[in-house]
Design an enzyme around this catalytic site. Structure first.
Site, PDB file in Angstrom:
ATOM      1  N   LYS A 143      11.935  36.076  60.312  1.00  0.00           N
ATOM      2  CA  LYS A 143      13.174  36.809  60.618  1.00  0.00           C
ATOM      3  C   LYS A 143      13.585  37.606  59.386  1.00  0.00           C
ATOM      4  CE  LYS A 143      17.560  35.730  60.340  1.00  0.00           C
ATOM      5  NZ  LYS A 143      18.042  37.024  59.814  1.00  0.00           N
ATOM      6  N   GLU A 196      13.918  29.428  48.111  1.00  0.00           N
ATOM      7  CA  GLU A 196      14.029  30.247  46.901  1.00  0.00           C
ATOM      8  C   GLU A 196      15.446  30.797  46.916  1.00  0.00           C
ATOM      9  OE1 GLU A 196      14.560  32.775  44.532  1.00  0.00           O
ATOM     10  OE2 GLU A 196      13.159  34.170  45.465  1.00  0.00           O
ATOM     11  N   CYS A 210      17.615  37.743  42.660  1.00  0.00           N
ATOM     12  CA  CYS A 210      17.964  36.330  42.491  1.00  0.00           C
ATOM     13  C   CYS A 210      17.814  35.930  41.030  1.00  0.00           C
ATOM     14  CB  CYS A 210      17.114  35.468  43.402  1.00  0.00           C
ATOM     15  SG  CYS A 210      15.391  35.916  43.347  1.00  0.00           S
ATOM     16  N   GLU A 237      27.159  33.613  41.030  1.00  0.00           N
ATOM     17  CA  GLU A 237      26.178  34.683  41.259  1.00  0.00           C
ATOM     18  C   GLU A 237      26.901  35.882  41.882  1.00  0.00           C
ATOM     19  OE1 GLU A 237      23.135  34.064  44.311  1.00  0.00           O
ATOM     20  OE2 GLU A 237      21.683  34.961  42.944  1.00  0.00           O
TER      21      GLU A 237
END
Ligand code: NAD
Length: 492
Positions: free
Chosen positions: A189, A265, A299, A396
């Site tokens: 997806k 991840e 990331c 983040e």
């Protein structure tokens, strides 16, 4: 084919698939639902794509299961022939590099130059795993005279893969290539913000000779299609890249359904440490690249910058000058370094962080506001004098925003760098080999770069310590994600 004619700069008109790619065909979703894809540079609708619902996930999983069944065309292929599928796909990526890069720029907003770099990395990844397909094997182990045991590495089976929007095609390749090398089948997806490139690439799988059902690519939302994948009883493994929050949701879903294997991840808040003995211009180039590459939507973005106190003022002055030269603007201009953020939602999230940094008393050295009037553009933003407990140093941001603080010595910086729930990446800039090794050893991160940043390569394992993930992608290590060991013991 369910598709629409679109036009992209440099390519002109092309046929964009918009259906769900199941069993090598682009089909409409069962409920006939579609959703809009927005161009982040113009805020206008590019087209609509078909949305996968739970029922469509079932259909895709059934296709992947059939393709995985013993005796199927795919399972009967030699390992070398399976590897050749990936090599063929790499050749098709190479042939279509301009189209794939343009679609990526249109959909995600990244600059065409970076998008071409991403497709180059996809090609490398596909070839690397194409080469692995016939080199995955077990061991012979003797435990006692008269016994004979061997291990085999068998494919895990049907894999659900859920990818984010920051590197739509690269994540597609990172997920699909090792799965196929190991003999698995896939239901992938894409992220709802960036479904277009993954569909073009899916069409290339058919052209490369993949049997029907081996790779299925669906567009859809996390709460529906994503949740249907992570709770599915006939998916053997789920591989996810995205936020730590959703990673946790996926792990719970896997645990409470069929205990499917999980690799994650996730996010990061990576420290980038500059010692006083570093080559300052070189370090600034890497720090700039570490945070502003891909608009900060990485990331592993080096978003916490620690500079040794004796060079702190000089560093900030020169870093500001360097960042001011980053060209922000039209992704289709080859000189552009930074395009728009991916969506209105991300734009708003980032602007909220900028606001909080200002309110908490950090100093805006450069940026801190939108760029232009149209599109989700944000100026490269540098905050200095950032305290450890401030939100912009802890969370983040996933945008072109970095937080800088000073440190006294190695001991102090190791402590603050490691004081995070994340552990994806880190970097050290120094001329001293001793400092480089000592600090790299002490940092709690899956990857440490010395005198560089973002040096990712398909042959190098990548993944997180702590809440940045589970398992490793890339390199030989990724083969462990898609195989399981069977031991056969024979009493002779
Ligand atoms: P996200 O984690 O919500 O989405 C990533 C993928 O997960 C998408 O395909 C999404 O559809 C899917 N998803 C969402 N909810 C799901 C669910 N309940 N079950 C299964 N799948 C689900 O990321 P986002 O909302 O697009 O971005 C939010 C934040 O995540 C960003 O600000 C950033 O901090 C982080 N992020 C990290 C990465 C990374 O590479 N580590 C990538 C994208 C976003």
């Amino acid at each position: 084919m369910v598709s629409v004619t679109l036009e992209v700069p440099g390519i002109g008109k092309y046929e964009q698939p918009t259906g769900l790619f199941i069993n090598n065909e682009f089909i409409k979703g069962k409920k006939g639902q579609e959703f809009e894809v927005i161009n982040p540079s113009t805020e206008k609708v590019i087209c609509k794509v078909h949305e996968a619902t739970e029922e469509d996930v079932d259909i895709a999983v059934a296709a992947a299961r059939k393709a995985f069944k013993a005796g199927s065309e795919y399972r009967n292929m030699s390992t070398a022939a399976r590897g050749k599928l990936l090599l063929n796909l790499a050749d098709l990526f190479e042939k279509n590099i301009d189209l794939l890069a343009s679609v990526e720029s249109l959909d995600n907003g990244k600059s065409i130059t970076m998008a071409k770099g991403d497709i180059g990395a996809c090609i490398g990844c596909l070839r690397y795993y194409g080469g692995w397909a016939d080199k995955i094997h077990g061991k012979v182990i003797t435990t006692a005279e008269g016994t004979f045991s061997y291990t085999k590495r068998e494919p895990i089976g049907v894999c659900g893969q859920i990818i984010p929007w920051n590197f739509p095609l690269l994540m597609w390749a990172w997920k699909i290539a090792p799965a196929i090398a190991c003999g698995c089948t896939v239901v992938l997806k894409t992220a709802e913000q960036t479904p277009l490139g993954g569909l073009v690439a899916a069409g290339l799988c058919k052209e490369a000779g993949f049997p029907p059902g081996v790779v299925n690519v669906i567009s859809g939302f996390g709460k529906t299609a994503g949740a249907a994948i992570s709770t599915h009883m006939d998916i053997d493994k789920v591989a996810f890249t995205g936020s730590t929050f959703i990673g946790r949701t996926i792990m719970k879903a896997a645990a409470s359904s069929n205990l499917k294997k999980v690799t994650l991840e996730l996010g990061g808040k990576s420290p980038n440490i500059v010692f006083e003995d570093a080559d300052i211009d070189d370090a600034i180039s890497w720090v700039n690249f570490g945070i502003f590459y891909n608009h900060g939507q990485c990331c592993c973005a080096g978003s916490r910058i620690y500079v040794q106190e004796s060079i702190y003022d000089k560093f900030i002055q020169r870093f500001k000058e360097r960042a001011a030269k980053n060209v922000v603007g039209d992704p289709f201009d080859p000189n552009t370094f930074q395009g728009p953020q991916v969506s209105q939602l991300q734009y708003d999230r980032i602007m909220d962080y900028i606001k909080s940094g200002k309110e908490e008393g950090a100093t805006v050295e450069i940026g801190g506001e939108r760029h232009g009037d149209v599109g989700y553009f944000i100026k490269p933003t540098i905050f200095s004098n950032v305290k450890h407990e401030m939100k912009i140093m802890q969370e983040e941001i996933f945008g072109p925003v970095c937080a800088i603080a000073k440190f006294k010595d190695a001991e102090e910086v190791i402590d603050i760098a490691n004081d995070s729930m994340y552990g994806l990446a880190a970097a050290v800039h120094t001329k001293s080999l001793n400092t480089a090794i000592k600090v790299s050893d002490a940092l709690k991160a899956g990857t440490v770069w010395v005198n560089c940043y973002n040096l990712l390569h398909w042959s190098l394992p990548f993944g997180g310590f702590r809440q940045s993930g589970i398992g490793r992608e890339l390199g030989k290590a990724a083969l462990d994600n898609y195989t399981q060991v069977k031991t056969v013991s024979i009493n002779m």
